[in-house]
Design a protein around this motif. Structure first.
Motif, PDB file in Angstrom:
ATOM      1  N   THR A  91      15.123  -3.367  -8.789  1.00 54.85           N
ATOM      2  CA  THR A  91      13.931  -3.657  -8.603  1.00 54.85           C
ATOM      3  C   THR A  91      12.918  -2.603  -8.699  1.00 54.85           C
ATOM      4  OG1 THR A  91      15.214  -5.319  -7.193  1.00 54.85           O
ATOM      5  CG2 THR A  91      12.778  -5.115  -6.903  1.00 54.85           C
ATOM      6  N   ILE A  92      11.799  -2.953  -9.654  1.00 54.16           N
ATOM      7  CA  ILE A  92      10.999  -1.906  -9.912  1.00 54.16           C
ATOM      8  C   ILE A  92       9.667  -2.136  -9.649  1.00 54.16           C
ATOM      9  CG2 ILE A  92      10.020  -0.609 -11.827  1.00 54.16           C
ATOM     10  CD1 ILE A  92      12.473  -1.090 -13.422  1.00 54.16           C
ATOM     11  N   GLY A  93       8.805  -1.559  -8.855  1.00 55.32           N
ATOM     12  CA  GLY A  93       7.578  -2.008  -8.397  1.00 55.32           C
ATOM     13  C   GLY A  93       6.723  -0.972  -9.277  1.00 55.32           C
ATOM     14  N   GLY A 124       2.026  -4.723  -7.601  1.00 54.72           N
ATOM     15  CA  GLY A 124       1.064  -5.197  -6.620  1.00 54.72           C
ATOM     16  C   GLY A 124       0.352  -3.753  -6.503  1.00 54.72           C
ATOM     17  N   PRO A 125      -0.646  -3.636  -5.327  1.00 57.66           N
ATOM     18  CA  PRO A 125      -1.279  -2.384  -5.271  1.00 57.66           C
ATOM     19  C   PRO A 125      -0.111  -1.204  -4.434  1.00 57.66           C
ATOM     20  CG  PRO A 125      -1.476  -3.963  -3.305  1.00 57.66           C
ATOM     21  CD  PRO A 125      -0.870  -4.644  -4.554  1.00 57.66           C
ATOM     22  N   SER A 126      -0.703  -0.081  -4.567  1.00 54.74           N
ATOM     23  CA  SER A 126       0.504   1.085  -4.210  1.00 54.74           C
ATOM     24  C   SER A 126       0.984   0.743  -2.818  1.00 54.74           C
ATOM     25  CB  SER A 126      -0.559   2.533  -4.370  1.00 54.74           C
ATOM     26  OG  SER A 126      -0.744   2.700  -5.772  1.00 54.74           O
ATOM     27  N   VAL A 140      12.659   1.574  -6.927  1.00 53.26           N
ATOM     28  CA  VAL A 140      11.813   2.678  -7.301  1.00 53.26           C
ATOM     29  C   VAL A 140      10.326   2.049  -7.729  1.00 53.26           C
ATOM     30  CG1 VAL A 140      12.512   2.327  -9.867  1.00 53.26           C
ATOM     31  CG2 VAL A 140      11.437   4.306  -9.030  1.00 53.26           C
ATOM     32  N   ALA A 141       9.105   2.730  -7.661  1.00 52.00           N
ATOM     33  CA  ALA A 141       7.914   2.344  -7.827  1.00 52.00           C
ATOM     34  C   ALA A 141       7.203   3.233  -8.570  1.00 52.00           C
ATOM     35  CB  ALA A 141       7.150   2.193  -6.572  1.00 52.00           C
ATOM     36  N   PHE A 142       6.570   3.019  -9.589  1.00 52.63           N
ATOM     37  CA  PHE A 142       5.743   3.706 -10.529  1.00 52.63           C
ATOM     38  C   PHE A 142       4.467   3.486 -10.313  1.00 52.63           C
ATOM     39  CE2 PHE A 142       9.717   2.958 -12.805  1.00 52.63           C
ATOM     40  CZ  PHE A 142      10.099   4.133 -13.185  1.00 52.63           C
ATOM     41  N   ALA A 267       7.332   8.383 -10.240  1.00 53.98           N
ATOM     42  CA  ALA A 267       8.264   7.459  -9.872  1.00 53.98           C
ATOM     43  C   ALA A 267       8.489   7.960  -8.269  1.00 53.98           C
ATOM     44  CB  ALA A 267       9.638   7.675 -10.570  1.00 53.98           C
ATOM     45  N   VAL A 268       8.412   6.862  -7.512  1.00 53.51           N
ATOM     46  CA  VAL A 268       8.410   7.153  -6.231  1.00 53.51           C
ATOM     47  C   VAL A 268       9.920   6.314  -5.444  1.00 53.51           C
ATOM     48  CG1 VAL A 268       7.769   6.872  -3.796  1.00 53.51           C
ATOM     49  CG2 VAL A 268       6.068   7.460  -5.723  1.00 53.51           C
TER      50      VAL A 268
END
Length: 320
Positions: A91-93, A124-126, A140-142, A267-268
């Motif tokens: 699942t990637i944000g 979505g927003p950070s 993970v979120a980019f 990437a976070v």
């Protein structure tokens, strides 16, 4: 082991042949089958001079055992595939475009290498994606220009130049490039979601450097709707290079000559996330970043749109 010997005898219909196939003694096979029959209280095999034959009860029992072992074997194979990162879900944000650029290429290469991994995208927003990350709802979120993320690992991957999107009928559209002095008097449209907060801060800073107060309108819309608003002449907006490669009717994109900062994408992820599928994605992303020479470039380019979250230093690629 007893059930394996049972299936072998059922296949060969001979204790000696079954024992030879398993590499054990005939007496051990015979003893185990006899003990199993006594435990079950049924006769599984009719013993004959030249071999054995399954009883009706034996045929039913062997059929159920075979199905159960197949299910166990499937479960073991599935668990092994998940453990190897060959099967599962990520699942990637994100808060930027996935149509073109580094992220689009990353997802395409990852899908080719790991076709059984389902990629689920949440935009979505950070602040929203980071909250979901900490809650375990994202792998993970980019994120654009993330500086400090408490309790998370982050890894810078790529940079993109900043661009201005303006109506095709705008007088400045005839120019090949623009400068901030050309646009400080314009009305800027900024999304409330996605990278909108970072874009807002950057525009305010740049316009203030020219001694003016910005004319900003924040809109709670998606990126496509914002571009349609630009095309309708309601204002201009600031975007990044990958977004400029997505054509929008009535909108043109122009580079900014005196804009020396770039949008930095990282990437976070949570240090508690031990997903092999995530590890493979991060390894591929890092490999692509190094091939493109972006890691060295990022060390000399100052950050734009900083997300100011105190109390943490960027890991620069800490292991999972």
């Amino acid at each position: 082991m007893t059930l394996i010997q049972l299936l072998s005898v059922a296949e060969h219909l001979n204790f000696r042949h079954a024992a030879n196939a398993l590499g054990v003694t005939q007496s051990s096979v015979s003893t185990r089958i006899k003990a199993l029959e006594e435990t079950l209280g049924i006769v599984l095999f009719e013993r004959r001079h030249r071999g054995v034959r399954l009883t009706e009860s034996g045929r039913r029992f062997v059929a159920e055992v075979s199905a159960g072992i197949e299910q166990i074997d499937h479960a073991v194979r599935t668990a092994g595939a998940v453990s190897d990162g060959k099967l599962g879900r990520l699942t990637i944000g994100l808060n930027g475009s996935i149509a073109t650029g580094f992220l689009a290429d990353l997802r395409r290469r990852y899908s080719a290498a790991h076709p059984a991994i389902e990629q689920s995208i949440i935009e979505g927003p950070s602040s929203h994606t980071l909250a979901m990350l900490r809650d375990g709802k994202l792998d993970v979120a980019f994120i654009i220009n993330v500086a400090d993320v408490p309790d998370c690992h982050s890894r810078h991957l790529w940079n993109e130049a900043l661009m201005i999107a303006l109506p095709a009928a705008h007088p400045l559209a005839v120019l090949e490039t623009l400068a901030w002095a050309d646009i400080v008097k314009e009305t800027f449209l900024v999304r409330q979601g996605g990278a909108g907060p970072q874009v807002f801060e950057h525009i305010v800073r740049r316009v203030a450097e020219h001694g003016r107060s910005p004319r900003l309108h924040r809109r709670d819309v998606g990126r496509d709707t914002l571009m349609h608003m630009v095309a309708a002449g309601e204002g201009i907006t600031l975007t990044h290079e990958a977004g400029s490669h997505v054509p929008f009717p009535g909108v043109v994109f122009r580079p900014i000559d005196d804009e020396k900062e770039h949008a930095r994408f990282s990437a976070v992820w949570s240090p508690q996330n031990r997903s092999p599928a995530l590890r493979n994605l991060l390894d591929l992303a890092t490999h692509m970043s190094r091939l493109d020479g972006l890691t060295m470039q990022a060390q000399t380019v100052p950050s734009s749109f900083p997300v100011k979250i105190p109390g943490h230093h960027e890991t620069g690629g800490a292991p999972l």
